[in-house]
Design an enzyme around this catalytic site. Structure first.
Site: not given
Length: 418
Positions: A107, A292
């Site tokens: 992430d 992201d």
């Protein structure tokens, strides 16, 4: 003190598996981690968890660089990684032993590692693989307590350290958040065991190093670069996280780089956001975007996002998908186009999300069942200053554009994925 956990919006649940394969070495040391894309389902508790603040309750001295033994130097091999698909992508990390593997989301929108502890007896922990430090000879108890409260629950635990393994890369003394108590269902129904944050260290708890910063500090790669290829083939094992560079076989055309403007998120300046090449006022005061990999959707500041949705006017009955406009993010003069098949999701009668791109034609997409709905892959999110306001380029964008994260030069690169 308080520290923002990160932007990642985890909307995906399902079944995953993974395996390692070895590949012939390239010019530089490159590691590839196959990523699974798992079946997607929105969970408000996950949204709350990721966008809340953390309260750290213990302050002790941090480990200094002298405490870390350099166990590896630059390597010349390359290793294939795994891919799993369906709106969220997962891969494996070893902790406390190369064979002690956990299924995680890699992430770029957060900076900490989160895993369930064997000391946790709550359902959300017991329902997943749990880390047991007593079985690891390299486990180090640091005891930095943490308490994360959010609207639908609470996580309690502590930060400790152990040896981590990603592909063939061995990272000594990697700090991670070990969850010892979980109230609420933030992870209870998820199909992954944890999260590995790849954002900048300014976001990390107690200023500990995120995984990639320890890789940099221990000089484990020839180039401090990693990249993501997100396949759109549902259920496939073709997506990859590459450590040490990028893979030209996964994209076409030129790779365009954009400088990071705030070393917290992978935050970039955008020139504009266009609809059918027209300025509709979405960037009246300039725009920022965040790359992201842990967020499934595109998000934007509430007011601007609602304006965009009004402009797009996606019919929930899918009657106008053929006429929906092109959405373009402009960065440093480079246009990144998203068509309706990129930003429209179909919700079937069971509530499952089905990507528009799955269908052979627009007609078959429109004709798929009377009980289905079409929705945009968007969510309002107001990121506070100084990082925000900003738009998040989640997997909706990153599955169309190969992304490269260059810590040597603090920049992000995009190219059209194959």
């Amino acid at each position: 003190m308080k520290l923002v956990l990160g932007l990642t919006i985890l909307l995906v649940l399902g079944n995953c598996a993974s395996f390692l394969e070895e590949q012939q070495p390239m010019e530089n040391k490159i590691y590839k981690i196959k990523l699974d894309r798992t079946e997607s389902q929105a969970r408000k508790s996950l949204f709350d968890f990721i966008t809340t603040s953390q309260q750290y309750r213990k302050s002790s001295d941090l480990l200094g660089e002298s405490d870390i033994e350099m166990t590896q130097t630059k390597q010349k091999e390359s290793i294939k990684l795994y891919n799993f698909k369906n709106t969220q992508y997962t891969g494996e990390i070893g902790l406390g032993g190369q064979d002690n593997k956990f299924k995680v989301i890699f992430d770029t929108g957060s900076a900490n590692i989160w895993l369930n502890s064997a000391r946790c007896n709550d359902y959300g922990c017991k329902n997943h693989k749990q880390y047991d430090g007593s079985k690891s000879s390299t486990y180090e108890h640091l005891g930095y307590d943490l308490d994360v409260e959010f609207g639908t629950g609470e996580l309690m635990g502590e930060i400790n350290a152990d040896t981590a393994y990603v592909g063939g890369v061995k990272i000594a003394k990697q700090e991670f958040a070990e969850i010892v108590r979980e109230n609420g269902d933030v992870f209870a129904q998820s199909d992954f065991d944890g999260i590995v944050g790849l954002a900048y260290p300014t976001m990390a708890a107690y200023n500990f190093n995120p995984l990639f910063d320890n890789i940099m500090q221990q000089k484990l790669l020839d180039r401090n670069v990693f990249s993501f290829y997100f396949s759109r083939q549902e259920g496939s094992r073709s997506s990859e996280l590459t450590l040490g560079g990028w893979d030209n076989d996964h994209f076409t055309g030129e790779l365009h780089f954009h400088n990071v403007v705030n070393k917290y998120y992978w935050l970039l300046d955008a020139d504009n956001i266009l609809v059918n090449d027209k300025d509709v006022g979405l960037c009246k005061h300039g725009c920022k975007v965040v790359a992201d990999t842990g967020t499934s959707l595109l998000t934007g500041p509430s007011e601007a996002l609602y304006d965009l949705l009004d402009t797009l006017n996606i019919d929930e009955n899918c009657s106008n998908v053929k006429e929906l406009p092109k959405l373009t993010f402009v960065l440093d003069g480079i246009k990144y186009d998203l068509d309706a098949n990129d930003y429209v999701m179909k919700i079937d009668s069971q509530g499952n999300e089905v990507a528009y791109d799955t269908f052979a034609s627009t007609d078959s997409f429109v004709e798929m069942g009377a009980n289905c709905q079409c929705v945009g892959s968007f969510m309002p999110l107001d990121i506070p200053s100084p990082q925000g306001p900003a738009w998040i380029l989640g997997d909706t964008f990153l599955s169309k554009f190969y992304s490269v994260y260059d810590r040597d030069n603090d920049r992000v690169g995009f190219a059209r994925s194959k």
